[in-house]
Each structure stands twice: as C-alpha cells, then as structure tokens.
Write an enzyme that holds these catalytic residues in place. Structure first.
Site, mmCIF file in Angstrom:
data_model
loop_
_atom_site.group_PDB
_atom_site.id
_atom_site.type_symbol
_atom_site.label_atom_id
_atom_site.label_comp_id
_atom_site.label_asym_id
_atom_site.label_seq_id
_atom_site.Cartn_x
_atom_site.Cartn_y
_atom_site.Cartn_z
ATOM 1 C CG HIS A 83 -1.514 1.218 1.549
ATOM 2 N ND1 HIS A 83 -2.559 1.902 0.868
ATOM 3 C CD2 HIS A 83 -1.337 2.113 2.576
ATOM 4 C CE1 HIS A 83 -2.831 3.116 1.367
ATOM 5 N NE2 HIS A 83 -1.993 3.323 2.337
ATOM 6 C CG ASP A 112 6.587 19.561 -25.400
ATOM 7 O OD1 ASP A 112 7.189 18.874 -24.597
ATOM 8 O OD2 ASP A 112 5.508 19.125 -25.944
ATOM 9 C CD1 TRP A 148 6.745 2.688 3.916
ATOM 10 C CD2 TRP A 148 7.794 3.490 2.571
ATOM 11 N NE1 TRP A 148 6.822 3.872 4.640
ATOM 12 C CE2 TRP A 148 7.779 4.263 3.485
ATOM 13 C CE3 TRP A 148 8.707 3.813 1.613
ATOM 14 C CZ2 TRP A 148 8.402 5.929 3.533
ATOM 15 C CZ3 TRP A 148 9.164 5.171 1.598
ATOM 16 C CH2 TRP A 148 9.168 6.195 2.478
ATOM 17 C CB SER A 175 10.841 6.476 -13.760
ATOM 18 O OG SER A 175 9.843 7.434 -13.493
ATOM 19 C CB SER A 176 12.031 9.851 -9.628
ATOM 20 O OG SER A 176 10.783 9.110 -9.208
ATOM 21 C CG HIS A 259 12.250 14.436 6.495
ATOM 22 N ND1 HIS A 259 11.208 13.996 7.338
ATOM 23 C CD2 HIS A 259 12.016 15.781 6.397
ATOM 24 C CE1 HIS A 259 10.517 14.953 7.584
ATOM 25 N NE2 HIS A 259 10.887 16.005 7.067
ATOM 26 C CD GLU A 261 9.633 10.284 -2.002
ATOM 27 O OE1 GLU A 261 10.549 10.432 -2.488
ATOM 28 O OE2 GLU A 261 8.412 10.044 -2.412
ATOM 29 C CE1 TYR A 263 8.462 19.058 4.822
ATOM 30 C CE2 TYR A 263 10.714 17.887 5.069
ATOM 31 C CZ TYR A 263 9.525 18.603 5.701
ATOM 32 O OH TYR A 263 9.268 18.900 6.976
ATOM 33 C CB SER A 274 0.634 29.031 -3.572
ATOM 34 O OG SER A 274 1.226 28.652 -2.343
ATOM 35 C CG HIS A 308 12.342 13.770 12.110
ATOM 36 N ND1 HIS A 308 12.444 15.051 11.757
ATOM 37 C CD2 HIS A 308 11.819 12.930 11.407
ATOM 38 C CE1 HIS A 308 11.803 14.934 10.568
ATOM 39 N NE2 HIS A 308 11.352 13.735 10.417
ATOM 40 C CG HIS A 309 11.899 9.595 9.844
ATOM 41 N ND1 HIS A 309 10.573 9.511 9.114
ATOM 42 C CD2 HIS A 309 12.277 10.622 9.064
ATOM 43 C CE1 HIS A 309 10.122 10.710 8.487
ATOM 44 N NE2 HIS A 309 11.160 11.162 8.440
ATOM 45 C CB THR A 334 5.444 24.567 7.791
ATOM 46 O OG1 THR A 334 6.695 23.835 7.352
ATOM 47 C CG2 THR A 334 4.444 24.144 7.317
ATOM 48 C CE LYS A 337 4.616 27.231 1.048
ATOM 49 N NZ LYS A 337 5.632 27.885 0.277
ATOM 50 N NE ARG A 456 3.883 2.630 11.105
ATOM 51 C CZ ARG A 456 4.638 3.220 10.348
ATOM 52 N NH1 ARG A 456 5.819 4.061 10.913
ATOM 53 N NH2 ARG A 456 4.591 3.374 8.772
#
Lengths: 533, 294
Positions: A83, A112, A148, A175-176, A259, A261, A263, A274, A308-309, A334, A337, A456
C-alpha cells in the site's frame, strides 16, 4: 501558424506543426508531447490510487474488529508494505509529475518540456516498474512484507520477491530522476522572455525545488537498496554488525532519502494551493517572496532532519537534540506559508468552487498533520508515539488531506483547461464533502488509538482499541467509495460538457499564462513565446 | 493557431521531436534486464539469458536513440536553447551521480566513524562490546568482530593506486588539450589527444582489473571481507563501471571527431563527455584519499 520555408532540411522540424497528434496508439506510446505525457502520468496515478486504495481497504477490513478474520497475517503485512509503495511511488509522485508536465510549460510560456523524449522515457518506465512490483503478489512467498522502509535484516527475509522489490525501486528511481531533470531544465531554460525567477507562478517554484530534491535523494535510495541487494546475495556486510556494518546505517541512508521524499510529496501541493487561494479570494497572493523563500528553507531543512524517523534506535544524545531542534525549525517556514495563505484570504471576496473547497480543506487538515508532526519531533514524547497509530494518523493527515487533496484541488482547478469542458459542479461538491468528512472519520480516531498505545502494522489488536478501529474502518470505506465519484467526474468531463472559456474561472481572478491559451490549449502550447511584463 | 504574426528563423524555434519509439524500447529493455537478474538471483535457468537479451536491447536502444540525436544535431536542428537544455540536463545528471556515490561514501564514513568504534565499545556503546563482541578492538581496516571472510591484507595506496591516479589525472589533461584543439579548429591535435584520453581510460580499467585479481588471489581481500571489503569493492567497482562507461563515451565521440562532427562552437556532446570524465576523475581522487590512503 509560425513556419518558414527557408531550408529544406527543416521540413521535418515544422511539419509536425501542421499535424496534430499522431493517430492511434503511437500518440501515447511514442509520445513527446508534454500534455499527452502529463495525461498518461495522471491516468496512471489514478489507477495506482485505486490499486493502493484497495490494499488500504484490505487492511481496514481486517482491522474492523479485533482478532484475525479475513487475511493471513503475512498477507496483511504485504498489504501495509505494498500500500505504501504503491501510494508513494505510484500515486502521489506520478500525479505531481503529471501536473508538472501539463502545467509547467503552460505557466512559463514554453512550447513543450525541454527534453521531450526523456520525458516519455521517464513515464514509460513506471508501468513496467509497477508490473514488476505488483507481480510480487503472485510469486512464492508472497509480496514484500517488511514495511515499505525495507529495513534490514527483516527485508532480507523476503523470498523470491526480494530482487523484484529492489529492481522495481531502481526503475522508479531512474524514472523520477529523469523526470526531475526534465522539470529543472524546462524551468531554468524555457521561460518566456521577461519571466524572471521571482515572477514565476508558485506552482513552478515549488516544482523547481521539488525537482532539485528528487535529483539529490533518489540516487541515495538507489544506493541504499543496492547495498541491500549485495548484502543479500553477494556477501557484503553493510548492514551486519558481525562484519563491522550496522543495520541502523541503512536507516540513516534510507531516511536521508526519505525525509526529503516527504517534502517531494507535499511541496507541489503547496504550489497548487498557492495558485488556487488567490484566484478564489480575488486577491493577489500575500507575501509571494516569503512563500518562495519559505519553500526553499523547507527544502534545505529537509536534508538535516532525517534521524527524527529513528529516535528510538539508540543514537547519541547530541544527535537526538540536533535532529529534534532542526525538525522543529521546519515549523517556522511552514508557519509562514500557512499564515500567508490565511492572509491572502483576509478581506478577500471568497467563493467556494470545488478547487477552493479542497484548498481550504488542505489548509486546515494539513495543519493538523503538521502539528502532530511537531509532537512527534519531541524526542521523549516520540519514545511513546514511535511505531504507534499516532504516527500513522500523522503521516496520513499530511499525505491524504495534504498531498492528495492538493492533487484533487489541482485537478478541479485545471481540468476545464485541459479538457475544454466544465465539470459537474454539484457532483464535485458532493465529492468534496464526502472526502473531507470521511477522511476525518478515517484518520482522526487513529490519533486516539496511537496515544492509547496501539502499534502499527499489526493485523490484530487488544479489545480496548475495538471502537475507534471500527469507526476508522467505516471512514476508510466511505472515503474509498467516494473516490469512485472522482473518477466518474473526471471521465465525464473528459468526454464532454459545457464549454470552458480560456479563462475558465470568469468570475474569479486566475493569474498566469495558462489562462491566456484556449481551453483546451493548442497541441504545441506556446509556439511563440509570450512577453511577460 | 493564428497567434504567429511574424516569420521566425528556424533557429528561433525550440526543436521538439515529433515522436520516438526509443523511450518505450528503452523501458522494455530495462524491464527485461532487471527481470533477467531477478530470475537469475532466484536460480531460474533462463535468468542469465533474459538478462543478456535485456542488455543487448539496452545497447540497441542507446545506439539508435543517440543515433537519432546525432543526426538531428548534425542537421543543425538544435539551436542555442536546445544546446543549453542538453548542458543543464548533463549537469543535473552528473549531480545525481554524485549523490549516488555519496550514499556509498556515507556508508564508508559511517562504518569508520560510528559502527566500528561502537562495536569496539566506544562511548555509550560499552555494553555492545562487553556483552556481544568481547575482545573486539576498534581498528581500520576491519572485517568486523566476527572476522567475516577471514584475514586479509589491503592494497597499499602508493603502489598501483597511485599509478592509476596519475593515469586519470593525465587523462584529464589530455582531454583538456583536445578540447582546446577542437575550439581552435586543430582537428589533428584533437584526434590524437582524444585517442590518448580513452586509451588512458582503458589502461586504468586494465590496471584496476589486475588489482582486483591480486586482491582476490593473493590478499584474500574480497567483496565478502566484512565492511572493509564491502565498501572497498562497491566504491571502486562502481567507479570502475563509470570509468568504463566514460571511456566508451570517449571512444564514441572520437569516432565522431574522425567523421568530422563538431565545430569550434557547436560540440555539446564533446563537452558533456568531458564533464563526465572529470567527474569520474574527481570521484577517484576522493576514493584514493579515503579508501586507499587514509
């Protein structure tokens, strides 16, 4: 139509101006057009959204009541793992790349994308990567089940699926990276004359920064999974203490990718919001420059907060303090924003079209996810929250009403521009309310579950957690089924409907070059670069 | 589309190719290649063949795709803006490569600064040593407390690696001379020094292979020699792979030079390859210092 007859060898060059798209399947398979490729990305991500969503519903169905009733625990673990991979790499990221493909050339006045063939390469790798990943569901030993994040040594216990997982990640990474390089180059090189960097629409800005993050961290993920592969098959000991390595090292490398990732999945949504809030507040964005600098600051900080993870792995105190404080620092840009979006609406003449509804919902619900993130950043508190449903609630608040509502807001904002048709406003409003209500029914109770100590990634739980799990599962099915409405609205709009004007939002104040083109825009967006004053 | 009032010179227009089969061929090729490896690792007999097929398809795709690009370039379809896109694209690609190597250098530094000292009981990790790996002392090089792979010797920096450093640095000089010659229109010097560059590149690879043989056969230094062997062979191996790719690229542009491609002002491919070559050079210097020397 701009064409010349000066040199014979330019016949190839301008002949395609006369033709529209190629006929039949070649238009898509051999595509070089940014709109066609953008459409493929968006359709692909919608399919993956339903694939990943189905997996989420398997999880929520199993968790509807305590006890093991529907699926085998191993399969449950595969579902949580798959998932996440499908939603992150298959749904959210390609959706934003699709939006970038469609909107960046339109917003900067380009014909283009800068590298059209590579653009198609980066798209077509994705269906193959996901064929490889999803086919693990059918191999002996089942799909990857270690989460994951692929932490060793657990991930090394995957059987047949292991190399398939690794190579699928490699393909997605390739690809990315190609997609991101294309976006950066397009933005840096293809802007209309007069569009200086600080005149770019914020969606373009947010994607420039996102693309930079992608190029910086996707190779690190590739390196990390390569080390897993060699540890498993070729006798290296990167992640094995006996050989002088350390399983925790994987977590450091992984989260150095992971991390930023996070963002990568939210910054483009910031950009979308915005764009939308000023349009429907009928006011210019408050604090444009501050928004740009805030986005850049968030991106910079994203590189120095990764641990922090993993506060609970036993890192030195200095490390815990550093990563805690750096993480909390992110609240500052943040906050800038969120303040600026709010200030944009202040004294505005606001109307509540579907894109604005989703943007507002994003504003409130993403902020909830941000606040729970602050709670998780506090080291001693994190010791309690780590690996509980509180974490699940946190990141789903930033990803679902955050990233995914951002994508939906973007689709409702630009779909008339893409298709030339207005969508059914009433149905879209229904879709909004159903999504917003059910997403809270789904994820808000998970905060309570987590604070009460429910772990979890476990298919069964203590009976004290039964009530809120049932509520959450009801929310999940409600949310999941509501998304069928979304697919229907998009399909219906693509097929026909009331003609949309060039400006689309005639009673509001949409800004940007995309509104100067017809709806739908010509096949080659800006043949002649517009002047930007 | 009636928004064009003036007639533009062709070079004003950004070249957008009409359509191309190579991206999809590339996707299928990459897929075939990795499926081949996955089958191979899962002990399916067809694995190596599928892998070889995929690899052949990848090569075919590259040849044809670059062939198209070279043809378009030589037909002067690319204006300055397109050229700039290629340059920027190449720079960002090299940046992504830098980050790929950063992951492995990160692993090396982590092992040397954290995991090995911790296993040796440094700082708060004293019990790790006392209870799990008693008698293990913090040292580098190390194959870990379990002596994974058995005793081994390392390759001294100031033998073959120093010669290899000189070779790569020299190749950096020769390619610069070739570049200046290209800009000055001196094709003879260009051809000679470009040939010297890729020959030095291939010489490096041969010596590196020689070093690997020596390590495996005489020093018992293998990929399985604990974290030292892991970082040593993964870093030098990926570097060697990049040198190989770079040397092939140099050879390709050498043949293009012989065919009279490139002009003093229009030679992105040459510069792209030169940047890439300098990049593998710099990676080697960092490698030489932190893997071989210190």
């Amino acid at each position: 139509m701009a064409h010349t007859h000066e040199a014979a060898h330019h016949a190839d060059d301008h002949s395609h101006d006369h033709h529209g798209p190629e006929k039949g399947w070649r238009r898509w398979v051999y595509a070089t057009n940014h709109k066609d490729i953008g459409t493929m990305y968006l359709v692909f991500s919608l399919i993956m959204f339903f694939v990943g969503g189905t997996m989420a519903l398997v999880i929520r169905a199993e968790l509807f009541q305590p006890g093991l009733q529907l699926v085998d625990p191993m399969f449950f673990n595969s579902m949580t793992t798959m998932h996440a991979l499908v939603m992150i790499f298959g749904a959210v990221m390609p959706a934003f790349v699709g939006l970038a493909n469609w909107m960046v050339p339109l917003q900067i006045g380009a014909p283009d994308m800068a590298l059209p063939r590579m653009n198609n390469f980066s798209f077509w790798i994705m269906p193959f990567a996901f064929t490889l990943l999803l086919s693990t569901l059918f191999v002996p030993g089942g799909a990857p089940a270690g989460g994951w994040t692929m932490y060793p040594p657990l991930v090394l216990q995957n059987g047949t699926s292991f190399p398939m997982l690794i190579f699928a990640v490699h393909l997605m990474g390739a690809s990315s990276i190609m997609g991101a390089i294309n976006v950066v180059v397009t933005i840096m090189n293809m802007r209309a004359p007069g569009m200086s960097l600080l005149k770019m629409p914020l969606f373009v800005w947010s994607w420039l920064i996102t693309a930079y993050l992608l190029v910086a961290v996707m190779p690190v993920l590739a390196g990390a999974v390569t080390m897993l592969l060699t540890d498993h098959y070729f006798g290296t000991t990167f992640f094995e203490a006996a050989g002088g390595g350390d399983p925790v090292m994987f977590q450091h490398i992984f989260w150095f990718f992971g991390h930023p990732e996070v963002y990568i999945m939210i910054l483009p949504a910031f950009g979308v919001v915005s764009e939308i809030i000023p349009t429907f507040s009928r006011k210019p964005l408050f604090g444009y420059d501050a928004m740009v600098y805030a986005t850049a600051s968030i991106a910079f900080l994203s590189f120095i907060v990764w641990a922090h993870h993993m506060f609970t792995v036993g890192m030195p105190l200095a490390g815990q303090l550093f990563f805690m404080l750096a993480t909390m620092l992110i609240a500052v840009p943040t906050g800038v924003k969120v303040f600026n979006w709010t200030a944009t609406m202040f004294k505005g003449s606001i109307s509540f079209e579907p894109p604005m509804l989703f943007a507002l919902s994003f504003l409130f619900l993403f902020t909830i996810g941000g606040f729970s993130g602050l709670m998780l950043a506090i080291v001693p508190a994190d010791f309690q929250y780590h690996d509980t449903y509180f974490v699940v609630a946190h990141f789903h608040y930033v990803l679902v009403p955050g990233a995914i509502f951002g994508i939906m807001a973007a689709v409702y904002y630009w779909l008339p521009k893409w298709t030339g048709h207005m969508y059914n406003n009433k149905l879209a409003t229904w879709h909004f309310w159903l999504s917003t209500i059910f997403v809270n029914v789904l994820f808000f109770p998970q905060h309570f579950l987590g604070l009460a100590g429910m772990p979890r990634r476990i298919p069964d739980y203590s009976t004290q957690f039964a009530d809120w799990n049932m509520v959450s599962s009801i929310g999940a099915f409600g949310f999941g089924l509501s998304q069928l409405l979304f697919a229907y609205i998009v399909w219906q709009t693509a097929r026909g409907g009331v003609k949309a004007s060039a400006k689309v939002w005639d009673t509001a104040t949409p800004h940007g070059l995309e509104w100067t083109l017809s709806s739908p825009p010509p096949y080659h967006s800006f043949e002649v670069a517009p002047e930007v004053k | 589309m009636a928004h064009a009032q003036t007639s533009h010179a062709p070079s004003d227009k950004y070249y957008v190719p009409h359509s191309s089969p190579w991206p999809i061929v590339g996707s299928v090729s990459l897929f075939t290649t990795v499926v081949g490896v996955a089958l191979w690792l899962n002990h399916v007999n067809a694995g190596p063949w599928v892998f070889a097929l995929g690899l052949a398809m990848v090569v075919f795709m590259f040849v044809r795709w670059f062939g198209d690009v070279i043809r378009e370039s030589e037909s002067r379809l690319y204006n300055e803006a397109v050229d700039r896109s290629f340059r920027m694209g190449m720079m960002w690609f090299i940046f992504s490569e830098v980050m790929f190597f950063a992951a492995f250098f990160g692993a090396l530094f982590y092992a040397r600064q954290f995991s090995i000292p911790w296993l040796g009981g440094e700082g708060v990790k004293v019990f790790t040593n006392l209870l799990l790996w008693k008698d293990y002392e913090n040292a580098w090089p190390s194959n870990g407390p379990a002596d994974v792979g058995g005793d081994f010797e390392v390759i001294p920096a100031f033998g073959l690696p120093a010669i290899n450093t000189a070779i790569l640095l020299l190749s950096g000089v020769t390619i610069t001379i070739a570049h200046h010659a290209l800009k000055a229109g001196n094709r003879k010097v260009l051809n000679i020094f470009l040939a010297a560059t890729f020959l030095l590149g291939f010489l490096f690879i041969v010596l590196q292979a020689e070093e690997y043989m020596h390590a495996y056969h005489e020093l018992n230094l293998t990929l399985g020699s604990g974290v030292y062997g892991s970082t040593f062979f993964m870093l030098t191996g990926f570097h060697g792979f990049h040198v190989t790719v770079g040397a092939i690229m140099l050879t390709v542009i050498w043949f293009r030079c012989l065919k009279g491609h490139f002009t003093p002002t229009h030679h992105f491919a040459f510069e792209g390859v030169a940047w890439y070559w300098h990049f593998v050079d710099v990676v080697w210097l960092i490698l030489f210092v932190f893997v071989y020397w210190l």
